[in-house]
Scaffold this motif. Structure first.
Motif, PDB file in Angstrom:
ATOM      1  N   LEU A  73      20.590 -58.316 -10.206  1.00 47.14           N
ATOM      2  CA  LEU A  73      20.064 -57.862 -11.054  1.00 47.14           C
ATOM      3  C   LEU A  73      20.802 -56.211  -9.897  1.00 47.14           C
ATOM      4  O   LEU A  73      22.087 -56.108 -11.062  1.00 47.14           O
ATOM      5  CB  LEU A  73      18.565 -56.806 -10.521  1.00 47.14           C
ATOM      6  N   GLY A  74      20.749 -56.506  -8.814  1.00 46.86           N
ATOM      7  CA  GLY A  74      22.131 -55.665  -7.748  1.00 46.86           C
ATOM      8  C   GLY A  74      24.191 -56.604  -8.464  1.00 46.86           C
ATOM      9  O   GLY A  74      24.622 -55.650  -8.251  1.00 46.86           O
ATOM     10  N   ILE A  75      23.432 -57.939  -8.421  1.00 44.00           N
ATOM     11  CA  ILE A  75      25.400 -58.329  -9.017  1.00 44.00           C
ATOM     12  C   ILE A  75      25.594 -57.216 -10.023  1.00 44.00           C
ATOM     13  O   ILE A  75      26.832 -56.653 -10.719  1.00 44.00           O
ATOM     14  CB  ILE A  75      25.290 -59.681  -8.597  1.00 44.00           C
ATOM     15  N   ILE A  76      25.263 -57.845 -10.679  1.00 44.29           N
ATOM     16  CA  ILE A  76      24.953 -57.162 -12.177  1.00 44.29           C
ATOM     17  C   ILE A  76      25.100 -55.691 -12.888  1.00 44.29           C
ATOM     18  O   ILE A  76      26.220 -55.482 -13.087  1.00 44.29           O
ATOM     19  CB  ILE A  76      23.754 -57.662 -13.244  1.00 44.29           C
ATOM     20  N   MET A  77      24.003 -54.938 -12.087  1.00 43.11           N
ATOM     21  CA  MET A  77      24.518 -53.484 -11.990  1.00 43.11           C
ATOM     22  C   MET A  77      25.517 -53.044 -10.722  1.00 43.11           C
ATOM     23  O   MET A  77      26.796 -52.471 -11.517  1.00 43.11           O
ATOM     24  CB  MET A  77      23.305 -52.987 -11.138  1.00 43.11           C
ATOM     25  N   ILE A  86      31.585 -50.837 -11.336  1.00 43.28           N
ATOM     26  CA  ILE A  86      32.675 -50.919 -11.673  1.00 43.28           C
ATOM     27  C   ILE A  86      33.267 -51.402 -12.682  1.00 43.28           C
ATOM     28  O   ILE A  86      34.595 -50.789 -12.565  1.00 43.28           O
ATOM     29  CB  ILE A  86      33.140 -52.424 -10.316  1.00 43.28           C
ATOM     30  N   LEU A  87      33.187 -51.684 -13.766  1.00 44.15           N
ATOM     31  CA  LEU A  87      34.299 -51.921 -14.589  1.00 44.15           C
ATOM     32  C   LEU A  87      33.432 -50.811 -15.195  1.00 44.15           C
ATOM     33  O   LEU A  87      34.781 -50.390 -16.372  1.00 44.15           O
ATOM     34  CB  LEU A  87      32.736 -52.921 -15.605  1.00 44.15           C
ATOM     35  N   LEU A  88      32.323 -49.473 -15.313  1.00 41.43           N
ATOM     36  CA  LEU A  88      32.562 -48.583 -16.307  1.00 41.43           C
ATOM     37  C   LEU A  88      32.997 -47.949 -15.411  1.00 41.43           C
ATOM     38  O   LEU A  88      34.031 -46.627 -16.098  1.00 41.43           O
ATOM     39  CB  LEU A  88      30.922 -47.840 -16.043  1.00 41.43           C
ATOM     40  N   LEU A  89      33.673 -48.087 -14.134  1.00 39.89           N
ATOM     41  CA  LEU A  89      34.530 -46.886 -13.051  1.00 39.89           C
ATOM     42  C   LEU A  89      36.036 -47.182 -13.918  1.00 39.89           C
ATOM     43  O   LEU A  89      37.052 -46.235 -14.008  1.00 39.89           O
ATOM     44  CB  LEU A  89      34.515 -46.671 -12.010  1.00 39.89           C
ATOM     45  N   CYS A 138      15.740 -50.553  -8.907  1.00 47.06           N
ATOM     46  CA  CYS A 138      14.500 -50.442  -9.463  1.00 47.06           C
ATOM     47  C   CYS A 138      13.547 -51.227  -8.322  1.00 47.06           C
ATOM     48  O   CYS A 138      12.090 -51.352  -8.913  1.00 47.06           O
ATOM     49  CB  CYS A 138      14.450 -52.425 -10.621  1.00 47.06           C
ATOM     50  N   CYS A 139      13.718 -51.243  -6.767  1.00 47.98           N
ATOM     51  CA  CYS A 139      13.181 -51.099  -5.856  1.00 47.98           C
ATOM     52  C   CYS A 139      12.594 -52.179  -5.547  1.00 47.98           C
ATOM     53  O   CYS A 139      11.750 -53.413  -4.996  1.00 47.98           O
ATOM     54  CB  CYS A 139      11.641 -50.004  -6.129  1.00 47.98           C
ATOM     55  N   LEU A 140      13.445 -53.368  -6.338  1.00 51.18           N
ATOM     56  CA  LEU A 140      12.720 -54.396  -6.081  1.00 51.18           C
ATOM     57  C   LEU A 140      13.142 -55.618  -4.467  1.00 51.18           C
ATOM     58  O   LEU A 140      12.051 -55.792  -4.265  1.00 51.18           O
ATOM     59  CB  LEU A 140      13.505 -55.797  -6.923  1.00 51.18           C
ATOM     60  N   GLY A 141      14.040 -54.413  -4.315  1.00 48.39           N
ATOM     61  CA  GLY A 141      14.506 -54.790  -2.642  1.00 48.39           C
ATOM     62  C   GLY A 141      12.908 -54.449  -1.835  1.00 48.39           C
ATOM     63  O   GLY A 141      12.827 -55.917  -0.998  1.00 48.39           O
TER      64      GLY A 141
END
Length: 112
Positions: A97-101, A106-109, A55-58
């Motif tokens: 957010l980065g860790i959650i995403m 990874i879980l999706l893969l 989300c461009c937060l970084g």
């Protein structure tokens, strides 16, 4: 007679405690604000821009860190602190957010 008068004055000074100004404690406080007192979080912002830029937060945090560093360079420590505080908040959200995403991806893969 003159000697007696001097003794009487010395006694009065001793009893009364001398002049009031000598009774007040004297202290000097020097406040030195160094550049290290306002962290701009620019390294953390750069890390989040490169690796956790969901989300461009970084990137936004990096922009606020640069603004904080600019304010610090011109001597506006209050402005620098405000920008640094915003950058820190954005960095925290970018990291969370980065860790959650990343975990979700990874879980999706794995399970998808």
């Amino acid at each position: 007679e003159n000697h007696t008068k001097m003794l009487k004055e010395e006694h009065e000074v001793a009893v009364l405690g001398g002049p009031q100004s000598s009774m007040l404690p004297r202290s000097t406080a020097i406040h030195i604000q160094s550049e290290a007192s306002v962290p701009d979080h620019i390294v953390w912002s750069l890390f989040n821009t490169l690796f956790m830029n969901w989300c461009c937060l970084g990137f936004i945090a990096f922009a606020y860190s640069v603004k904080s560093r600019d304010r610090k360079m011109v001597g506006d420590l209050t402005g620098a602190q405000a920008y640094a505080s915003t950058a820190k908040c954005l960095n925290i959200w970018a990291l969370i957010l980065g860790i959650i995403m990343t975990i979700g991806f990874i879980l999706l893969l794995v399970f998808g």
